[in-house]
Scaffold this motif. Structure first.
Motif, PDB file in Angstrom:
ATOM      1  N   MET A   1       0.834  -1.189   0.000  1.00  0.00           N
ATOM      2  CA  MET A   1       0.000   0.000   0.000  1.00  0.00           C
ATOM      3  C   MET A   1       0.878   1.253   0.000  1.00  0.00           C
ATOM      4  N   LEU A   2       1.929   1.207   0.834  1.00  0.00           N
ATOM      5  CA  LEU A   2       2.782   2.393   0.921  1.00  0.00           C
ATOM      6  C   LEU A   2       3.515   2.632  -0.400  1.00  0.00           C
ATOM      7  N   ALA A   3       4.030   1.545  -0.982  1.00  0.00           N
ATOM      8  CA  ALA A   3       4.744   1.703  -2.255  1.00  0.00           C
ATOM      9  C   ALA A   3       3.792   2.196  -3.328  1.00  0.00           C
ATOM     10  N   GLY A   4       2.577   1.612  -3.346  1.00  0.00           N
ATOM     11  CA  GLY A   4       1.580   2.053  -4.310  1.00  0.00           C
ATOM     12  C   GLY A   4       1.216   3.510  -4.081  1.00  0.00           C
ATOM     13  N   GLY A   5       1.157   3.897  -2.780  1.00  0.00           N
ATOM     14  CA  GLY A   5       0.868   5.292  -2.453  1.00  0.00           C
ATOM     15  C   GLY A   5       1.914   6.214  -3.046  1.00  0.00           C
ATOM     16  N   LEU A   6       3.166   5.762  -3.024  1.00  0.00           N
ATOM     17  CA  LEU A   6       4.243   6.573  -3.593  1.00  0.00           C
ATOM     18  C   LEU A   6       4.010   6.790  -5.092  1.00  0.00           C
ATOM     19  N   VAL A   7       3.586   5.729  -5.772  1.00  0.00           N
ATOM     20  CA  VAL A   7       3.300   5.862  -7.204  1.00  0.00           C
ATOM     21  C   VAL A   7       2.169   6.861  -7.411  1.00  0.00           C
ATOM     22  N   LEU A   8       1.174   6.751  -6.545  1.00  0.00           N
ATOM     23  CA  LEU A   8       0.024   7.638  -6.658  1.00  0.00           C
ATOM     24  C   LEU A   8       0.457   9.095  -6.493  1.00  0.00           C
ATOM     25  N   VAL A   9       1.321   9.339  -5.495  1.00  0.00           N
ATOM     26  CA  VAL A   9       1.792  10.706  -5.268  1.00  0.00           C
ATOM     27  C   VAL A   9       2.615  11.176  -6.470  1.00  0.00           C
ATOM     28  N   SER A  10       3.349  10.242  -7.080  1.00  0.00           N
ATOM     29  CA  SER A  10       4.087  10.597  -8.292  1.00  0.00           C
ATOM     30  C   SER A  10       3.137  11.101  -9.358  1.00  0.00           C
ATOM     31  N   PHE A  11       1.965  10.423  -9.469  1.00  0.00           N
ATOM     32  CA  PHE A  11       0.977  10.867 -10.457  1.00  0.00           C
ATOM     33  C   PHE A  11       0.475  12.264 -10.121  1.00  0.00           C
ATOM     34  N   MET A  12       0.299  12.520  -8.807  1.00  0.00           N
ATOM     35  CA  MET A  12      -0.142  13.857  -8.407  1.00  0.00           C
ATOM     36  C   MET A  12       0.858  14.913  -8.886  1.00  0.00           C
ATOM     37  N   MET A  13       2.133  14.531  -8.806  1.00  0.00           N
ATOM     38  CA  MET A  13       3.176  15.469  -9.192  1.00  0.00           C
ATOM     39  C   MET A  13       3.086  15.843 -10.677  1.00  0.00           C
ATOM     40  N   LEU A  14       2.585  14.865 -11.461  1.00  0.00           N
ATOM     41  CA  LEU A  14       2.578  15.082 -12.907  1.00  0.00           C
ATOM     42  C   LEU A  14       1.684  16.241 -13.320  1.00  0.00           C
ATOM     43  N   TYR A  15       0.566  16.423 -12.597  1.00  0.00           N
ATOM     44  CA  TYR A  15      -0.364  17.444 -13.099  1.00  0.00           C
ATOM     45  C   TYR A  15      -0.339  18.728 -12.286  1.00  0.00           C
ATOM     46  N   GLN A  16       0.586  18.887 -11.325  1.00  0.00           N
ATOM     47  CA  GLN A  16       0.649  20.153 -10.590  1.00  0.00           C
ATOM     48  C   GLN A  16       1.279  21.223 -11.468  1.00  0.00           C
ATOM     49  N   ASP A  17       0.515  22.290 -11.737  1.00  0.00           N
ATOM     50  CA  ASP A  17       1.107  23.312 -12.590  1.00  0.00           C
ATOM     51  C   ASP A  17       1.557  24.533 -11.798  1.00  0.00           C
ATOM     52  N   ARG A  18       1.356  24.525 -10.483  1.00  0.00           N
ATOM     53  CA  ARG A  18       1.865  25.637  -9.674  1.00  0.00           C
ATOM     54  C   ARG A  18       3.048  25.139  -8.874  1.00  0.00           C
ATOM     55  N   LEU A  19       4.070  25.979  -8.778  1.00  0.00           N
ATOM     56  CA  LEU A  19       5.313  25.513  -8.149  1.00  0.00           C
ATOM     57  C   LEU A  19       5.123  25.218  -6.670  1.00  0.00           C
ATOM     58  N   THR A  20       4.370  26.083  -5.951  1.00  0.00           N
ATOM     59  CA  THR A  20       4.202  25.844  -4.514  1.00  0.00           C
ATOM     60  C   THR A  20       3.477  24.534  -4.277  1.00  0.00           C
TER      61      THR A  20
END
Lengths: 223, 665
Positions: free
Chosen positions: A14-33
């Motif tokens: 679950m934790l490793a999968g969570g890391l992948v999920l957070v990676s996906f979140m990173m992909l679509y953040q268009d604001r630096l903060t």
């Protein structure tokens, strides 16, 4: 296999999968903060994962690695980058990421690819490590994708940090990896951060921007 | 063994002193004198290696915890003898020859290091030491080639040499990587113990041929040799042609005969084919060359071909289980290598003496040197006779032995060998005949006739040191031709170690006759031939003087074939080569001549132009160069991408590789 074991496997996954999920979140953040917040979250999930690995592997040394991940990567580095952004006045900047849907699709394809590559290779490995490594590879690939799709030098740094997190995940997932390796991986990120930070300021002094495109046009290159 | 190791260390230690003593006018004497003494040490150490048991030594130098592994066995010993012999001769020659060198520091610092590196290659017993020594040998010799870098063509020669040397080093690196296998045993003992499978053995053979062959001058990897060997100062040219090519042959023998283990018969076919090609092409080039040193360099290519023919035969015979034949062929090859060291060094010394005296190595400007340089002429003649394969000198014996080995087994079952051995025998015969023509031309044009230039008319005999070196090697050529058994018996342990068989002992015979296989088949007695030649010459001259008329007559002056007083009407070097150039050159070199005859009434001079194309350059190297430039131009755009695109390239490469991995499974 006992039930407790099954639970510990599930939590690790679950934790490793969570890391992948957070990676996906990173992909679509268009604001630096926001991107920096996600980076902090990424490192936090990583430190949880490492701590859990320390628990199930009975390796107290890994707690140190988890502590380093939490202290440096989840708090210190994002805070420092945040200060950098405010000092450079970039906190209101919005960068164009490229089509979010397309990037997300590419990310999904990368996860599929890494599962397809890693699972057959590691048939004889420890099942925890096996899936951990597959997920770690997807984190690395998505980190690289983040770097490729960003224009701003700071978000490229963030992508690099998440890539390092993936390597760290793989290193802790493998049982019996010497502690020295894990700690040196953790510290290498710190050193890379310092070097990159210094460079960013030098670049900004020279060009008044950290937009990689502007830097390239100053060099006389093509876009 | 300890003698050899200390000698090599001392030679390496002598190199820095070369840079220091170069400021003094007589600074060359301690360096070349020291090199001479140390080369004698190498010679002695080599002899002990040939006679004694295998010795090992581990020096605490080089890679930490691994050190430098050295080993002196019969094979190393033989090549150490060659290194010591060639090095001693070149050092002796250099004492006199380099007296008026403009830039002695460019040579003195590298010369002892070059010698040391060659000796170290021969002694190395692990891949790291071997490659280190090999590359030092390349680098020091490159520095020596560039010693006179401002002369036209030398910079280019050095550049091409450097490229080929890098290529050779890379090929050898791959060879040792393959031989070490996944376990990574880089000591030669580990490589001997492991037996690579067939495909790996084939690749190793190819990379060893490329790596050692490009250093030795095997066609088509010989292109640097006729450029670089003449560019170096003459004593270094002698070392490069006489010794360094032998060290390259050592590398090939060590890898293919020793480390690779028993081979396949087709390996012999490949080596035989390349050897035959090299011998013929080398001598054809030599025949048409007008620069004396470059002619000698091309002749080196030819002789390397002859040695490789012997090695190929030995490989083929060994793989087919015919040990005695393999022993004979290998002995012939090694003996030819020994002889070539002797006569090629001698010839280069002679060419150097001519170059120093006249300032030119161009055959068309020489002539008539025998009157003013009798000693040089005599020694050069001896070298020419030896390299042309005339009995009773040494070149004849080794070529004859190679023929004997070829004639041993016409009934081999393998089709490839059946085909290639007669072809190679014909190639060897052709090469020997052409070599004779080539050296008749070299000696005749340079030393006989009338001087073709003012410089050639005003020459003075060279210095005593050079003459001593030349006469010493001429004597050795004669001795090795008269008593070849003495050398052949020394080669015995080498052949025994590599092929499991050697020639029967030769020195036991009371009349010093050489019997390769059995007396009923063939035998050769150098002394007898020598005695026959001496007696018949004596009888003929006596008869001529005895029966000739003593009456003095007056008659019209016979003009000796030169009706015109100008020396330009003599036979020229190009004219001498013309018939052979027309026979062979039109096909191989696409040579042609155009005569530009002015019409009647026009008083400009008639001209004849020759065109010669080198097929190796035209078909191999120039396309390769053009291809490299084309690719480089296309890739140039990649130099100016954004960081993001570079990252993208890395990313895409990674994805493609991962996909390939997935699909491959």
């Amino acid at each position: 296999m006992t039930a407790a074991h099954g639970l510990s496997f599930d939590i690790a996954h679950m934790l490793a999968g969570g890391l992948v999920l957070v990676s996906f979140m990173m992909l679509y953040q268009d604001r630096l903060t926001a991107l920096l917040h996600v980076l902090g979250l990424h490192a936090f999930v990583l430190s949880l994962s490492v701590a859990w690995q320390a628990h199930i592997q009975d390796a107290p040394g890994l707690y140190i690695a988890a502590g380093i991940a939490l202290g440096f990567k989840a708090i210190l580095v994002p805070q420092a980058l945040r200060r950098m952004i405010f000092r450079m006045g970039l906190h209101r900047e919005i960068e164009t990421v490229g089509g979010i849907g397309l990037t997300m699709l590419a990310g999904i394809a990368l996860v599929a690819l890494s599962l397809r590559v890693m699972l057959p290779v590691t048939v004889h490995a420890d099942p925890v490590a096996r899936e951990d490594i597959a997920l770690a590879l997807s984190v690395v690939l998505i980190g690289l994708l983040t770097m490729v799709t960003r224009r701003n030098a700071i978000s490229q740094v963030v992508g690099f940090m998440s890539l390092e997190n993936g390597i760290n995940l793989a290193a802790t997932g493998a049982r019996g990896m010497p502690l020295v390796v894990e700690i040196s991986v953790a510290f290498s990120v710190l050193i890379a951060f310092i070097v990159i930070g210094v460079f960013l300021f030098r670049i900004r002094e020279r060009f008044d921007t950290v937009d990689a495109v502007a830097i390239d046009s100053a060099r006389g290159g093509q876009r | 063994m300890t003698v050899a190791a200390w000698t090599i260390l001392a030679l390496f230690g002598l190199a820095p002193f070369g840079a220091l003593t170069a400021r003094f006018p007589a600074g060359r004497v301690p360096i070349y004198g020291g090199s001479l003494i140390l080369c004698a040490g190498l010679f002695y150490a080599g002899l002990t290696g040939l006679a004694g048991p295998t010795e090992h030594l581990i020096l605490p130098l080089g890679l930490p915890w691994i050190g430098t592994h050295l080993r002196l066995d019969a094979v190393s010993g033989f090549f150490l003898v060659l290194t010591g012999m060639g090095g001693a001769g070149a050092s002796l020659f250099a004492v006199g020859y380099t007296g008026h060198d403009a830039h002695p520091e460019r040579v003195l610092a590298f010369y002892p290091a070059f010698l040391a590196a060659m000796a170290l290659v021969v002694l190395a017993d692990d891949a790291f030491t071997f490659l280190f020594a090999w590359e030092s040998m390349s680098l020091t010799s490159w520095a020596l080639v560039k010693a006179h870098h401002r002369q036209a063509g030398n910079a280019q020669a050095g550049f091409i040499y450097l490229i080929m040397a890098t290529f050779s080093g890379l090929a050898l690196l791959l060879t040792f990587g393959l031989l070490a296998g996944p376990a990574g045993g880089y000591s030669f003992d580990a490589m001997r113990a492991s037996h690579p499978d067939l495909a790996v053995a084939a690749v190793v053979l190819v990379t060893a041929l490329i790596g050692a062959g490009s250093k030795a001058g095997l066609v088509p990897l010989h292109v640097w040799l006729p450029l670089a060997h003449p560019a170096a100062p003459t004593h270094v040219s002698a070392l490069m042609s006489g010794v360094m090519t032998k060290v390259a042959i050592y590398g090939f023998i060590r890898i293919v005969f020793d480390l690779l283990g028993p081979g396949q018969w087709w390996a012999g076919t490949v080596v035989l084919a390349l050897g035959g090609l090299t011998a013929v092409l080398g001598v054809l080039h030599a025949l048409m060359e007008r620069d004396l040193k470059r002619l000698l360099a091309y002749s080196t290519v030819e002789n390397i071909g002859i040695v490789f023919i012997g090695l190929g035969l030995a490989l083929a015979f060994r793989a087919t289980g015919f040990q005695a034949g393999a022993g004979l062929a290998l002995t012939a090859a090694l003996f030819h290598a020994f002889n070539h060291t002797l006569f090629k060094s001698l010839l280069f010394f002679g060419a150097g003496a001519v170059l120093k005296a006249t300032g030119s190595g161009d055959l068309e400007t020489l002539g008539g040197l025998i009157h003013r340089m009798p000693w040089t002429a005599f020694a050069f003649l001896a070298g020419c006779a030896a390299i042309a394969g005339l009995p009773p000198l040494n070149g004849f014996v080794s070529e004859w032995l190679t023929f004997q080995a070829m004639l041993l087994r016409p009934d081999l079952p393998q089709w490839g060998l059946k085909l290639i051995i007669p072809v190679d025998a014909a190639a060897l015969a052709l090469a020997a005949a052409l070599a004779a023509a080539c050296f008749v031309r070299a000696f005749g044009i340079a030393f006989l006739g009338r001087p073709r230039s003012e410089a050639a008319a005003q020459v003075r005999e060279t210095d005593a040191w050079s003459i001593a070196a030349m006469l010493l090697f001429a004597m050795l050529c004669l001795a090795a031709g008269l008593v070849p058994g003495a050398v052949l018996d020394r080669i015995g342990p080498v052949a025994q170690a590599l092929t499991g068989a050697n020639m029967p002992r030769q020195m036991g015979d009371a009349w010093l006759t050489i019997v390769p296989v059995a007396a009923s088949r063939s035998s050769y007695n150098g002394l007898l031939v020598f005695a026959f030649i001496a007696v018949s010459v004596l009888l003929t001259t006596t008869a001529v003087h005895w029966f000739g008329s003593r009456a003095i007559r007056r008659g019209p002056a016979w003009d000796c074939g030169f009706p015109d007083p100008s020396p330009a009407t003599q036979y020229s070097a190009a004219g001498f080569a013309q018939p052979l150039r027309r026979v062979f050159g039109t096909v191989v070199f696409q040579s042609g001549e155009t005569v530009d005859m002015p019409p009647p009434g026009d008083n400009r001079a008639a001209k004849i132009e020759q065109r010669i194309a080198d097929p190796v350059w035209d078909w191999l190297y120039l396309p390769l160069g053009r291809g490299t430039i084309w690719v480089a131009n296309r890739m140039n755009a990649v130099q100016f991408l954004t960081i993001r695109r570079y990252l993208g390239l890395v990313f895409i490469t990674l994805i493609v590789l991962l996909m390939a991995l997935t699909l491959w499974q």
